[in-house]
Design a protein around this motif. Structure first.
Motif, PDB file in Angstrom:
ATOM      1  N   LEU A  14       0.823  -1.207   0.000  1.00  0.00           N
ATOM      2  CA  LEU A  14       0.000   0.000   0.000  1.00  0.00           C
ATOM      3  C   LEU A  14       0.861   1.262   0.000  1.00  0.00           C
ATOM      4  O   LEU A  14       0.584   2.215  -0.739  1.00  0.00           O
ATOM      5  N   GLU A  15       1.908   1.276   0.782  1.00  0.00           N
ATOM      6  CA  GLU A  15       2.819   2.424   0.807  1.00  0.00           C
ATOM      7  C   GLU A  15       3.500   2.615  -0.546  1.00  0.00           C
ATOM      8  O   GLU A  15       3.601   3.739  -1.057  1.00  0.00           O
ATOM      9  N   ALA A  16       3.966   1.532  -1.135  1.00  0.00           N
ATOM     10  CA  ALA A  16       4.619   1.610  -2.446  1.00  0.00           C
ATOM     11  C   ALA A  16       3.628   2.077  -3.509  1.00  0.00           C
ATOM     12  O   ALA A  16       3.965   2.907  -4.371  1.00  0.00           O
ATOM     13  N   ALA A  17       2.413   1.566  -3.454  1.00  0.00           N
ATOM     14  CA  ALA A  17       1.384   1.957  -4.417  1.00  0.00           C
ATOM     15  C   ALA A  17       1.039   3.431  -4.282  1.00  0.00           C
ATOM     16  O   ALA A  17       0.917   4.149  -5.286  1.00  0.00           O
ATOM     17  N   THR A  18       0.874   3.894  -3.061  1.00  0.00           N
ATOM     18  CA  THR A  18       0.530   5.298  -2.831  1.00  0.00           C
ATOM     19  C   THR A  18       1.589   6.211  -3.427  1.00  0.00           C
ATOM     20  O   THR A  18       1.272   7.152  -4.161  1.00  0.00           O
ATOM     21  N   THR A  19       2.831   5.926  -3.143  1.00  0.00           N
ATOM     22  CA  THR A  19       3.932   6.740  -3.658  1.00  0.00           C
ATOM     23  C   THR A  19       3.981   6.702  -5.183  1.00  0.00           C
ATOM     24  O   THR A  19       4.098   7.736  -5.843  1.00  0.00           O
ATOM     25  N   THR A  20       3.877   5.518  -5.752  1.00  0.00           N
ATOM     26  CA  THR A  20       3.993   5.352  -7.201  1.00  0.00           C
ATOM     27  C   THR A  20       2.799   5.959  -7.933  1.00  0.00           C
ATOM     28  O   THR A  20       2.974   6.651  -8.936  1.00  0.00           O
ATOM     29  N   PHE A  21       1.591   5.728  -7.450  1.00  0.00           N
ATOM     30  CA  PHE A  21       0.409   6.300  -8.091  1.00  0.00           C
ATOM     31  C   PHE A  21       0.434   7.820  -8.054  1.00  0.00           C
ATOM     32  O   PHE A  21       0.067   8.474  -9.026  1.00  0.00           O
ATOM     33  N   LYS A  22       0.840   8.392  -6.936  1.00  0.00           N
ATOM     34  CA  LYS A  22       0.905   9.858  -6.846  1.00  0.00           C
ATOM     35  C   LYS A  22       1.920  10.422  -7.829  1.00  0.00           C
ATOM     36  O   LYS A  22       1.704  11.472  -8.410  1.00  0.00           O
ATOM     37  N   ALA A  23       3.014   9.735  -7.999  1.00  0.00           N
ATOM     38  CA  ALA A  23       4.065  10.220  -8.890  1.00  0.00           C
ATOM     39  C   ALA A  23       3.740  10.004 -10.364  1.00  0.00           C
ATOM     40  O   ALA A  23       4.051  10.838 -11.207  1.00  0.00           O
ATOM     41  N   ILE A  34       4.875  -1.744  -8.595  1.00  0.00           N
ATOM     42  CA  ILE A  34       4.486  -1.607  -7.191  1.00  0.00           C
ATOM     43  C   ILE A  34       5.083  -2.748  -6.380  1.00  0.00           C
ATOM     44  O   ILE A  34       5.646  -2.530  -5.301  1.00  0.00           O
ATOM     45  N   ALA A  35       4.976  -3.955  -6.900  1.00  0.00           N
ATOM     46  CA  ALA A  35       5.523  -5.124  -6.211  1.00  0.00           C
ATOM     47  C   ALA A  35       7.028  -4.975  -6.000  1.00  0.00           C
ATOM     48  O   ALA A  35       7.541  -5.256  -4.908  1.00  0.00           O
ATOM     49  N   MET A  60      -5.593   5.888  -2.677  1.00  0.00           N
ATOM     50  CA  MET A  60      -6.028   7.272  -2.813  1.00  0.00           C
ATOM     51  C   MET A  60      -7.141   7.647  -1.838  1.00  0.00           C
ATOM     52  O   MET A  60      -7.721   8.714  -1.917  1.00  0.00           O
ATOM     53  N   ARG A  61      -7.428   6.769  -0.915  1.00  0.00           N
ATOM     54  CA  ARG A  61      -8.526   6.979   0.037  1.00  0.00           C
ATOM     55  C   ARG A  61      -8.405   8.287   0.811  1.00  0.00           C
ATOM     56  O   ARG A  61      -9.388   8.812   1.324  1.00  0.00           O
ATOM     57  N   ALA A  62      -7.245   8.839   0.884  1.00  0.00           N
ATOM     58  CA  ALA A  62      -6.994  10.021   1.712  1.00  0.00           C
ATOM     59  C   ALA A  62      -7.899  11.216   1.397  1.00  0.00           C
ATOM     60  O   ALA A  62      -8.085  12.068   2.249  1.00  0.00           O
ATOM     61  N   GLY A  63      -8.452  11.292   0.212  1.00  0.00           N
ATOM     62  CA  GLY A  63      -9.261  12.466  -0.124  1.00  0.00           C
ATOM     63  C   GLY A  63      -8.413  13.520  -0.808  1.00  0.00           C
ATOM     64  O   GLY A  63      -7.203  13.438  -0.844  1.00  0.00           O
ATOM     65  N   ILE A  64      -9.051  14.553  -1.347  1.00  0.00           N
ATOM     66  CA  ILE A  64      -8.316  15.505  -2.167  1.00  0.00           C
ATOM     67  C   ILE A  64      -8.325  16.938  -1.691  1.00  0.00           C
ATOM     68  O   ILE A  64      -7.805  17.800  -2.364  1.00  0.00           O
TER      69      ILE A  64
END
Length: 189
Positions: A14-23, A34-35, A60-64
């Motif tokens: 989840l941490e890796a996905a969050t960082t990668t998706f945001k970037a 991600i893996a 992306m659950r954090a909201g915008i």
């Protein structure tokens, strides 16, 4: 190499996905990428989250947006909200852009609409009065969306370089007029 617990593996993914998706956004990110960042097998990514799309939504659950909608008295909300957007953190920008870039997929589009309704329009609408409060809440959301688009999608260099205090004053006043009109709408022509 010692074996990791399922909970730790899930957290790292989840941490890796969050960082990668945001970037990189949704489309330019692969499950394998991600893996690799999480030092996990790609099959574990799917086992823990079901699909790339579901992982994206979880990440992306954090909201915008800033949480000011419910916290600031309505008569001061316009300028305060714009100030928080301008001073916002990189995470808010990353989440907004990632959701926007992935909005052509069904679930992500639903999530973006949900965030729009649940985190901005509905909280505003419940605090506003008048027969046109629903319309004004939606126009306020559109106004804020326009600012985010100009700053974060288009990257308007002149707007980015402009004095924040001046943007807060002018754009905040526009937002405030929608939130708490100075003149009843029934008298306007």
């Amino acid at each position: 190499m010692p074996r990791r617990s399922a909970a730790l593996t899930r957290t790292r993914i989840l941490e890796a996905a969050t960082t990668t998706f945001k970037a990189q956004g949704f489309a330019r990110t692969s499950v394998r990428e991600i893996a690799a960042a999480a030092e996990a097998d790609p099959a574990l990514v799917i086992r823990h989250f079901g699909s790339k799309e579901l992982l994206f939504l979880e990440a992306m659950r954090a909201g915008i947006g800033p949480r000011t909608v419910a916290d600031v008295p309505l008569p001061q909300l316009g300028r305060r909200f714009v100030a928080e957007l301008l001073d916002g953190d990189v995470d808010t920008r990353g989440v907004f852009l990632a959701l926007l870039r992935g909005s052509d997929t069904t679930e992500i589009g639903r999530r973006l609409r949900s965030v729009h309704e649940e985190e901005f329009v509905t909280p505003l609408r419940t605090r506003m009065t008048g027969p046109d409060a629903e319309l004004r809440a939606r126009l306020a959301a559109a106004l804020v969306g326009g600012l985010l688009y100009s700053l974060w999608v288009v990257g308007d260099e002149d707007l980015l370089a402009a004095d924040h205090a001046q943007i807060v004053e002018r754009y905040g006043a526009l937002l405030q007029e929608l939130l708490t009109p100075t003149e009843p709408t029934s008298r306007r022509r």
